[in-house]
Structure formats: C-alpha cells, structure tokens
Scaffold this motif. Structure first.
Motif, PDB file in Angstrom:
ATOM      1  N   LEU A   1       0.843  -1.205   0.000  1.00  0.00           N
ATOM      2  CA  LEU A   1       0.000   0.000   0.000  1.00  0.00           C
ATOM      3  C   LEU A   1       0.878   1.254   0.000  1.00  0.00           C
ATOM      4  N   PHE A   2       1.907   1.220   0.835  1.00  0.00           N
ATOM      5  CA  PHE A   2       2.845   2.349   0.923  1.00  0.00           C
ATOM      6  C   PHE A   2       3.458   2.643  -0.453  1.00  0.00           C
ATOM      7  N   LEU A   3       3.789   1.567  -1.203  1.00  0.00           N
ATOM      8  CA  LEU A   3       4.415   1.769  -2.508  1.00  0.00           C
ATOM      9  C   LEU A   3       3.426   2.308  -3.544  1.00  0.00           C
ATOM     10  N   TRP A   4       2.174   1.867  -3.463  1.00  0.00           N
ATOM     11  CA  TRP A   4       1.257   2.160  -4.557  1.00  0.00           C
ATOM     12  C   TRP A   4       0.198   3.225  -4.271  1.00  0.00           C
ATOM     13  N   VAL A   5      -0.192   3.405  -3.002  1.00  0.00           N
ATOM     14  CA  VAL A   5      -1.252   4.386  -2.725  1.00  0.00           C
ATOM     15  C   VAL A   5      -0.871   5.808  -3.160  1.00  0.00           C
ATOM     16  N   PRO A   6       0.361   6.280  -2.852  1.00  0.00           N
ATOM     17  CA  PRO A   6       0.683   7.652  -3.276  1.00  0.00           C
ATOM     18  C   PRO A   6       0.543   7.851  -4.787  1.00  0.00           C
ATOM     19  N   ILE A   7       1.036   6.878  -5.573  1.00  0.00           N
ATOM     20  CA  ILE A   7       0.933   6.997  -7.026  1.00  0.00           C
ATOM     21  C   ILE A   7      -0.532   6.929  -7.449  1.00  0.00           C
ATOM     22  N   GLY A   8      -1.279   6.028  -6.801  1.00  0.00           N
ATOM     23  CA  GLY A   8      -2.692   5.863  -7.136  1.00  0.00           C
ATOM     24  C   GLY A   8      -3.481   7.123  -6.866  1.00  0.00           C
ATOM     25  N   VAL A   9      -3.253   7.712  -5.688  1.00  0.00           N
ATOM     26  CA  VAL A   9      -3.969   8.939  -5.313  1.00  0.00           C
ATOM     27  C   VAL A   9      -3.658  10.051  -6.320  1.00  0.00           C
ATOM     28  N   LEU A  10      -2.366  10.143  -6.662  1.00  0.00           N
ATOM     29  CA  LEU A  10      -1.927  11.133  -7.646  1.00  0.00           C
ATOM     30  C   LEU A  10      -2.705  10.984  -8.950  1.00  0.00           C
ATOM     31  N   ALA A  11      -2.831   9.742  -9.412  1.00  0.00           N
ATOM     32  CA  ALA A  11      -3.511   9.491 -10.682  1.00  0.00           C
ATOM     33  C   ALA A  11      -5.001   9.796 -10.557  1.00  0.00           C
ATOM     34  N   VAL A  12      -5.629   9.346  -9.467  1.00  0.00           N
ATOM     35  CA  VAL A  12      -7.068   9.566  -9.287  1.00  0.00           C
ATOM     36  C   VAL A  12      -7.390  11.066  -9.317  1.00  0.00           C
ATOM     37  N   PHE A  13      -6.559  11.851  -8.633  1.00  0.00           N
ATOM     38  CA  PHE A  13      -6.853  13.280  -8.555  1.00  0.00           C
ATOM     39  C   PHE A  13      -6.532  14.050  -9.840  1.00  0.00           C
ATOM     40  N   SER A  14      -5.950  13.352 -10.834  1.00  0.00           N
ATOM     41  CA  SER A  14      -5.769  14.022 -12.118  1.00  0.00           C
ATOM     42  C   SER A  14      -7.099  14.083 -12.873  1.00  0.00           C
ATOM     43  N   PHE A  15      -8.096  13.330 -12.378  1.00  0.00           N
ATOM     44  CA  PHE A  15      -9.419  13.332 -13.012  1.00  0.00           C
ATOM     45  C   PHE A  15     -10.436  14.114 -12.188  1.00  0.00           C
TER      46      PHE A  15
END
Lengths: 270, 293
Positions: free
Chosen positions: A24-38
């Motif tokens: 989660l630590f590895l992927w949540v930051p990237i995921g959140v970043l991507a989600v908020f681009s929309f």
C-alpha cells in the motif's frame, strides 16, 4: 505442541500484514496522484467529480508539448545508439580472450554506480571546456553514457543462456560470420536486445538529474518541464502529466519484463 | 565472427565512455584544484610553482571540510545511513514474504508490483508525496477528519518529509536484491537447522540472515549510493534547511557559479562512493560471490 505452531501462525500473520502495508505504501501515493488528475476541483484534496479537463489543457500547453517532442526525440536517439553500442560490447565480452575484457567490464560498471549528480557535473565541465553549446545533442550524449551499461548487462545475461552449438552448427553448414550473426545469433538474442531498448527508452524519458546539468535553452525535456511546473506548486495539470508519464513507464516496463522472462525461460530450455 | 577483430566491437564503447565519461572525470578533478575567478569562471594561475607550493590547489577541499559545508556533509551521510537502515528493516520482511511465503501463482504479480516502481520516474514518485503531505493535502485532511489533530501538521518542507521521500524512493532498490538472494536460499538448510533443534528465531538469525548476506550487501550499496548524492527529494520535499550534499553540488554549478568548488564536492562524493564499492567488491570476492550490480 500447540505453542510453537500458533506462534508460527502468528508470525506469519504479522509478516503478511507488514507486506500488505508496504505494498500500500508503494502504490497508494501513485494511485492517489492518478485519481486526482481526473478531479474537477482545483483545490485538489477534495473529490468534486470526474473530468478530463486537465488532460485537455495539457494538449493546449505549447511549452509542455515542445518538451514532450524533445523527450521523445532524445529517447529515440539514445535508445538507438545505446542499444547498438551496448549490444556490440556484449557480443565482444562473451569471449574470455577479448583484449581489455576486464577493464571494459569495470568501465561499464562505473556509470551505473556513480552518483548522477557527479556525472552531470563532469559532463557539464567537459562541454564547457570544449565550448559546446548545451542542446539536445549534449542531452543525447549524456543519456547514452548512462544507458550503455544497462544494455550490455541485459544482453550479456541473454547471451549467457545461448547454446554455442547452434552457432557452430551454422558455421559447419557453411554460413559466414556475418550470416551466422544475422540468421542465428541475432534472432536468438533479440528478446534481450528489445528488452534493453525498452529499458533505455524508460531511463532516458524519465531522467531529470543528469539532464538538468546538460540541457540548455530550447532543449527542455519533459522531466525538466514537469520539475519547473511542480516547483511552482501542486496543480491538477501536474497530476495529469505525471499520470501520463507513469502509465507510459508501466507499459514499457511490463513489456520489457515479459521479454526478459521469455528470454530466461528459453535460456533454461537450451 | 573473426576472433582477431573482436576488439573492434568494443571500440564504440571505449570511445563513448572514454570521451564522455573518463575524460570529463579527469577534467572535473583538474577543475576542483583551481579557484573561482572574480567574475565566476576559473581564475588564471599566474605562477604554477607558487600555486602548488602554497597549497592553494587544495583550497576547495579544505573549504568543504569547514563550517556549514562540513555540517551539510555530515547531515547527508546521516540521512543516507538512516535511509539505508530503514529500507533494510522495512524491506527484508517484504522480500522474505515474497520469496518464501507468497503463493506461486501470485509471485509474478507481486514481484512486478515492486519492479515497476524500481523503474518509475523518481521525480513523479517524489511529487506524489508533495501532493499528499502539503498543508491542504490528503494526509492532513485525514488527520483533521479523524480528529487526530486540530490543525494541519507542517510535514512538507521538513526533514521528516525528506526521510519519507527517500525511504519511499529507495525501497524497491533494497527489496529486489534481497528477494534475489532469499529466492536462492536452500530451504533444506532451514529444515536441517530445525531438525538440529534451532528455534525459528535462532534459525532466522543464524542461517537465513548469514546466507542472504550478499543480498543485504548489494541492497545497502544500491540504496546508500543514490541517497548520498540525491538532490531531487531534498529540493522538493525539504525546506530551506534541508540542503544536502547533492543540492550543494548542483547549486555550485547552476546558481552559485563556483564550479571549482562544486567539482571538489563532486569528487569527494565520488571518492566516498568508490570506497564503499571497493569494500563491497572485496567482501563479495571473499564470499566467492559474483559482483553483480
């Protein structure tokens, strides 16, 4: 008897929870970043609805598009040059009697382990001493320097799994050295060569540190442009461009991994 | 392929790395021994003999070990050591779970999920934390929402943010070499240890850890070197006081226009890295392992 077993089960559980947490630590930051681009909202920590607006804005951003063009050009040239040079070296290093083999291996190791900031500073010093104007050419030179080693590493791994009997057979059947290479060796090492090309493309298109030293006016690459954007502040546009870059990298890396896996499993069979 | 012509295949590599790697390093070394000119650039040396005998050629190096520069050096070293220790402590269990516990059919996916960040842009992975940690970011919203704090924490632009960013950035570089050596571990040795009466804890410390020592060494090298020279994380996540060696070097070339001093710092960084690598190569040779990096 029950004690150690349940202790083991307990430690397994802790291990599993820890591992899940790290994923989660590895992927949540990237995921959140991507989600908020929309995200519709400009004040980006609150979700206000889906939009592709930020991506549309990127298309209208001339400076960004120029940086993308520069990056693609640099990555393509770097990939071509580094893949050819690195593959030739890997072929030569296969023979233990090649002159300068040990020295070359050490020389190839160094660019991979030297801090990027040192490489950038050294190249800037050279270009300054030569009176060379910083341009896309100097960027390509720098990128080739740090990526040749990766090509040699990956292609050598592929060559190590190659059965020399195949090439001997081709020679026995009357194929010349060039024909043997073109019709036997090259097709066999091709997955390794292609994988290394994809890795080099990724390294080149993502590089910020070395590029920041050797790029001049008019040779801004995508990471340099993104850096200047995010030093100003967090905006949804930066999220959008980061998401695109991430998606591109993931595709390239997954493809490279596939190719390398193909090469290692075939290598096992021979 | 003609045997005699093999060296020709190495020629392009020698040319590229000779001209654009070795020569630049030599030029940088020479530059580090000179002094900055009054208007930037490099000051001319009117009398070489006097310049050498007066010891002026070591001026940049002497300066780097004094005052604030020494402080920056120590802090960079400390941050790199801390990053390495934390990634090892966090990463070892993950590599262990991945190599010895994960179900076979999940393994490729789980490994891929570590490999992708390994290759993904450091810049964007750092930006992700800018996005999360800023005052009006998600972390603060969560903390405020749960009532854990009553006003937003200032995490971004602190040493803590730099530490989080470094551990986040370097973790895959620790997990992958650890995984590679745990994967090769001969499990019958663990069974033998159990048969001989070793408990889980003692067989872990006395069998698993020593056998995976080469992987630990590789992970330490792969994490420590980039952490020591990095400047992106400290530039983006750190505040004005978080300047590290990498930032200082970059600064001398880009802003301060004191390239000779920057060159000296770059050489000190390189010397530190090469010493570590030599120790690593020596260690691996003694262990009879191939030096793979």
């Amino acid at each position: 008897m029950n004690g150690p077993v349940s202790a083991g089960r307990w430690s397994r559980r802790v291990l599993a929870v820890h591992t899940a947490f790290i994923y989660l630590f590895l992927w949540v930051p990237i995921g959140v970043l991507a989600v908020f681009s929309f995200n519709t909202g400009r004040q980006t920590a609150v979700w206000r609805g889906f939009t592709l607006d930020w991506y549309h804005r990127l298309l209208a951003n001339e400076a960004l598009l120029a940086a993308v063009r520069n990056s693609l050009l640099v990555a393509a040239l770097t990939t071509l040059l580094a893949t050819v040079i690195g593959t030739l070296a890997a072929l030569a290093l296969r023979r233990p009697e090649t002159p300068g083999r040990g020295g070359t291996l050490a020389l190839l190791l160094l660019p991979m382990v030297i801090p990027e900031v040192v490489l950038g500073a050294a190249l800037l010093t050279l270009f300054g001493a030569l009176g060379l104007r910083l341009s896309l050419t100097t960027v390509v030179i720098a990128h080739v320097v740090f990526s040749v080693s990766y090509v040699t590493l990956v292609v050598r791994a592929r060559l190590a799994g190659l059965d020399p009997a195949l090439e001997e057979a081709a020679r026995d059947l009357g194929a010349g050295p060039f024909e043997t290479f073109r019709r036997v060796t090259l097709p066999l090492i091709f997955p390794g060569v292609a994988a290394s090309a994809l890795l080099v493309f990724t390294l080149s298109i993502d590089d910020y540190v070395v590029t920041s030293f050797v790029a001049g006016v008019g040779s801004t690459t995508l990471p340099l442009h993104v850096y200047s954007m995010l030093r100003v502040g967090v905006t949804p546009e930066v999220n959008a461009v980061s998401t695109l870059l991430l998606a591109g990298t993931i595709v390239l890396i997954v493809a490279a991994q596939r190719l390398m896996r193909v090469s290692s499993s075939e290598g096992d069979r021979t | 392929m003609r045997r005699r012509g093999t060296w020709l295949l190495l020629l392009p590599t020698w040319l590229v790395l000779g001209m654009f790697f070795l020569v630049p390093l030599v030029l940088t070394l020479v530059l580090s021994l000179r002094q900055r000119g009054v208007y930037g650039g490099v000051a001319p040396i009117p009398d070489l003999g006097a310049y050498v005998t007066s010891g002026s050629f070591l001026g940049n190096y002497a300066r780097s070990f004094a005052g604030i520069y020494a402080g920056i050096g120590w802090r960079s070293l400390w941050m790199a050591v801390l990053t390495t220790a934390l990634t090892l402590a966090i990463g070892y269990p993950v590599a262990y779970a991945l190599a010895l516990r994960a179900p076979r059919r999940w393994k490729d996916l789980l490994l891929g999920l570590v490999v992708v960040p390994f290759w993904t842009s450091f810049l964007i992975r750092t930006y992700a934390w800018m996005f999360l940690l800023r005052t009006e970011g998600l972390v603060n919203r969560l903390l405020l929402g749960t009532g854990a704090v009553d006003r937003p924490l200032e995490i971004l632009y602190t040493e803590l943010a730099v530490m989080i960013g470094l551990v986040y950035g370097e973790l895959p570089f620790m997990i992958l070499p650890l995984y590679a050596s745990l994967e090769k571990l001969d499990r019958t040795l663990l069974e033998a240890a159990a048969d001989l009466g070793a408990g889980r804890v003692s067989s872990f410390w006395r069998v698993t850890v020593p056998l995976t020592a080469p992987g630990i060494a590789a992970g330490i090298v792969l994490v420590f070197i980039p952490s020591l020279g990095q400047f992106v994380v400290s530039d983006l996540l750190g505040g004005a006081r978080s300047m590290l060696l990498g930032n200082l070097i970059q600064n001398q070339f880009a802003v301060a226009r004191n390239q000779p001093f920057g060159a000296a710092l770059a050489f000190e960084l390189m010397a530190a890295v090469l010493l570590l690598l030599l120790a690593y190569a020596f260690y691996m040779k003694r262990k009879g392992e191939e030096v793979l990096l």
